[in-house]
Design a protein around this motif. Structure first.
Motif, short mmCIF file in Angstrom:
data_model
loop_
_atom_site.label_atom_id
_atom_site.label_comp_id
_atom_site.label_asym_id
_atom_site.label_seq_id
_atom_site.Cartn_x
_atom_site.Cartn_y
_atom_site.Cartn_z
N GLU A 17 42.72 45.55 90.96
CA GLU A 17 43.32 46.54 90.08
C GLU A 17 42.41 46.92 88.91
OE1 GLU A 17 47.68 46.11 89.43
OE2 GLU A 17 47.39 44.15 90.39
N LEU A 18 41.78 45.93 88.30
CA LEU A 18 40.90 46.23 87.17
C LEU A 18 39.56 46.78 87.64
CD1 LEU A 18 40.40 46.09 84.09
CD2 LEU A 18 39.46 43.79 84.49
N ARG A 539 41.77 47.81 78.84
CA ARG A 539 41.86 48.29 80.22
C ARG A 539 42.98 47.58 80.97
NH1 ARG A 539 36.19 47.77 82.99
NH2 ARG A 539 37.38 48.70 84.72
N ARG A 542 46.30 48.89 79.85
CA ARG A 542 46.55 50.22 80.42
C ARG A 542 47.19 50.10 81.81
NH1 ARG A 542 47.41 54.10 82.92
NH2 ARG A 542 46.38 56.13 82.95
N ILE A 543 46.71 49.15 82.60
CA ILE A 543 47.30 48.93 83.93
C ILE A 543 48.72 48.39 83.79
CG2 ILE A 543 47.09 47.58 86.07
CD1 ILE A 543 44.02 47.55 85.52
N ASP A 546 51.85 50.66 82.98
CA ASP A 546 52.40 51.50 84.03
C ASP A 546 53.30 50.73 84.99
OD1 ASP A 546 51.14 53.71 82.99
OD2 ASP A 546 49.36 53.51 84.27
N TYR A 553 52.96 41.74 84.86
CA TYR A 553 52.39 42.74 83.97
C TYR A 553 52.96 42.65 82.56
CZ TYR A 553 50.63 44.50 88.38
OH TYR A 553 50.00 44.59 89.59
#
Length: 593
Positions: A17-18, A539, A542-543, A546, A553
């Motif tokens: 993901e990153l 970063r 930011r993931i 969402d 998360y």
């Protein structure tokens, strides 16, 4: 007893993901067919080996240590040899090695992730194959075709292991004053004579041969670092058919008794006209050895990441189980006489510090490993150059920033345990002891700081630093309009501007007084390290933003907020320290201390 579970969920988050690592790797022709499923399967099996085979040997290996015998041979702790045999039979040493010599040809990123788990499980054991891979890399880059054919297949299979022999009793980081001599012999080999100290994995019983890479001086060598050559000095001399011949003139004179990493044989190695063969060009040995040294610096960062993870896992488990006092806001475990200590704000501070530093270090290490793959194999020359510049810039930061933070994290883990942290059976005091060496070897963290500011930033007018700055600026520009990212973007932008300003100030002062570099170097590296972590945490936040309904998360976002609120403010103090200059350090006459 301590516990360890490979953190595969967070590893997958960083990789897929990153970094979107497999997409990046597919752009390299060498890895065009490499996919996420394959990567995940490899890591799952690597995690099983780490957890089931070498983790159970960590405490026993620390307690037993290594034993030197009268003939100079060394026995490793019980179970180490069998674990190493299993490691080799499974093909793990060959993971990221060249197929031409028996390797599997997988990305360096894969090996790096594997080594995080190995280091969490047993840093002392992992140093044996870790150093071997470093010797392999140096010979790939600088060995002759004959040397490669003789040594690489055996190093890749794990039948032979490797070391790096730099330090001498009078000579640590200052390699320019080393005294080990290399006398040319009629057959093209050299007679190597001298003593090396602090040689990790210098002698052991895991493999049938040990390949020492040794720095030494030719008789007519110029003084200083310009007069150093590099030599292969095997424990047993290989015959033409690849079998082992006579014993070479190199022996372990003593095992050094250390604060930590007891399961690794750290040796005094005596070379008495031992036969060696030159690697690379005469008097340019440091160029060849830097391949291994830079790999080792990144490896030490990975060692500390591994220790930080396992220490965090154990302190977290303890904080959930240990009941002491009541929450300040009222009882939480009403059916118990006290609450679990995880309810207390300062225990949470310690745990979140561990978590924030560990997860950022994982993202940092994996990103750098991915750039190494791109540096070596990307078809675009400009991409290769950019990645090489960023890896060079960030290597001292990986080594110093992660190891400093991990020593703090393991100490915090011990503190969570309270008095039990001092008791061996819990395992925490070993993690503190093992973590402490990582701040010293492969160049102390002060040396890393001097390397960053002197060689990597000021020497090119900040060009490499600006390449990283452009990545930060691009992320800020992409997310500057999002209200929910404001809490991350604004401090990231502020710190980026301050790093630019601070770099210019130090450079200007250093032109008048070189001592200014030495005075500012250590706080400067930590400021740069925080800039990297702030960028990575922003970063990751930011993931996470969402995916608000998923607990993983939610935890990631909360940790990002903790980092920005509680850890990043350290940079204000560090910047003031760097700006204070050399005067407060150098004003006092040495005789008055």
């Amino acid at each position: 007893m301590p516990q360890y579970t490979p953190p595969l969920r967070d590893m997958h988050f960083v990789l897929h993901e990153l970094l979107d690592a497999t997409t990046a790797l597919k752009q390299l022709p060498r890895y065009a067919d490499f996919d996420a499923e394959t990567l995940n399967q490899i890591l799952e099996e690597a995690g099983k080996f780490a957890k089931e085979v070498i983790f159970p040997l960590n405490q026993s290996g620390d307690a037993e240590g290594c034993t030197r015998h009268a003939d100079g041979s060394v026995s490793t702790p019980k179970g180490f040899k069998e674990a190493y045999r299993q490691f080799c039979e499974a093909g793990w040493p060959a993971l990221a090695c060249e197929p031409d010599y028996g390797g599997q040809g997988l990305p360096e990123l894969v090996r790096s992730v594997q080594y995080e788990m190995l280091n969490s499980a047993n840093q002392s054991w992992t140093m044996y194959p870790g150093l071997t891979h470093g010797a392999y890399a140096a010979l790939v880059a600088h060995g002759t075709p004959e040397q490669k054919q003789t040594y690489l297949p055996k190093l890749i299979s794990g039948e032979w292991t490797g070391t790096m022999c730099l330090t001498e009793p009078h000579c640590g980081t200052d390699l320019g004053i080393l005294r080990t001599k290399a006398e040319p012999l009629a057959d093209g080999s050299y007679a190597i004579t001298g003593t090396k100290i602090f040689i990790s994995s210098g002698e052991h019983d895991l493999a049938e041969n040990i390949v020492h890479l040794v720095l030494a001086r030719l008789p007519d060598a110029p003084a200083g670092t310009k007069g150093i050559s590099l030599f292969i000095v095997p424990k047993f001399l290989p015959r033409a058919d690849g079998t082992l011949g006579e014993r070479n003139g190199v022996v372990c004179g003593a095992i050094e008794h250390k604060m930590g990493i007891h399961g690794n044989a750290t040796c005094v190695m005596n070379f008495d006209r031992a036969r060696g063969w030159m690697v690379g060009e005469p008097n340019k040995g440091l160029n060849a050895m830097f391949v291994m040294m830079n790999g080792a610096r990144l490896g030490v960062g990975m060692q500390s990441l591994g220790l930080a993870e396992v220490a965090y896992q154990n302190s977290l488990a303890y904080a959930k189980e240990r009941h002491q006092m009541r929450s300040l806001s009222g009882p939480k475990a009403k059916d118990k006489p006290a609450d679990p200590i995880i309810v207390h704000p300062d225990v949470r501070r310690m745990l979140l510090t561990q978590k924030a530093y560990t997860e950022a270090a994982r993202a940092f290490c994996y990103w750098v490993a991915l750039m190494i793959d791109q540096e070596h194999h990307h078809p675009d020359e400009n991409v290769r150059k950019d990645c090489a510049d960023l890896v060079a810039l960030l290597t001292p930061v990986v080594k110093a920033f992660i190891t400093d933070n991990t020593f703090e994290s393991t100490n915090l883990g011990l503190q969570v345990f309270g008095g039990h942290g001092f008791i061996k059976e819990w395992g925490m005091e070993q993690y503190v002891r093992d973590a402490r060496i990582n701040m010293i070897y492969e160049g102390t963290n002060t040396i890393q700081s001097l390397d960053l500011i002197g060689r990597k930033v000021l020497s090119d007018g900040g060009a490499r630093l600006m390449k990283f700055g452009k990545l930060v600026q691009a992320f800020i520009a992409e997310n500057n309009g999002r209200e929910d990212m404001k809490e991350f973007i604004e401090p990231l932008m502020d710190l980026g501007n301050k790093v630019t300003q601070l770099t210019g100030e130090i450079g200007a002062k250093a032109m008048k007084n070189p001592e200014e570099i030495g005075a500012a170097a250590v706080p400067y590296l930590r400021v740069v390290g925080h800039l990297v972590y702030a960028w990575l945490w922003a970063r990751m936040a930011r993931i996470a933003l969402d995916k608000p309904s998923d607990g993983f998360y939610q935890a990631k976002l909360a940790t990002a907020r903790f980092y920005f609120a509680k850890l990043l403010p350290e940079t204000a103090m560090l910047i003031r320290q760097a700006r204070a200059g050399s005067a407060p350090l150098m004003a006092l006459d040495a005789a008055l201390f």
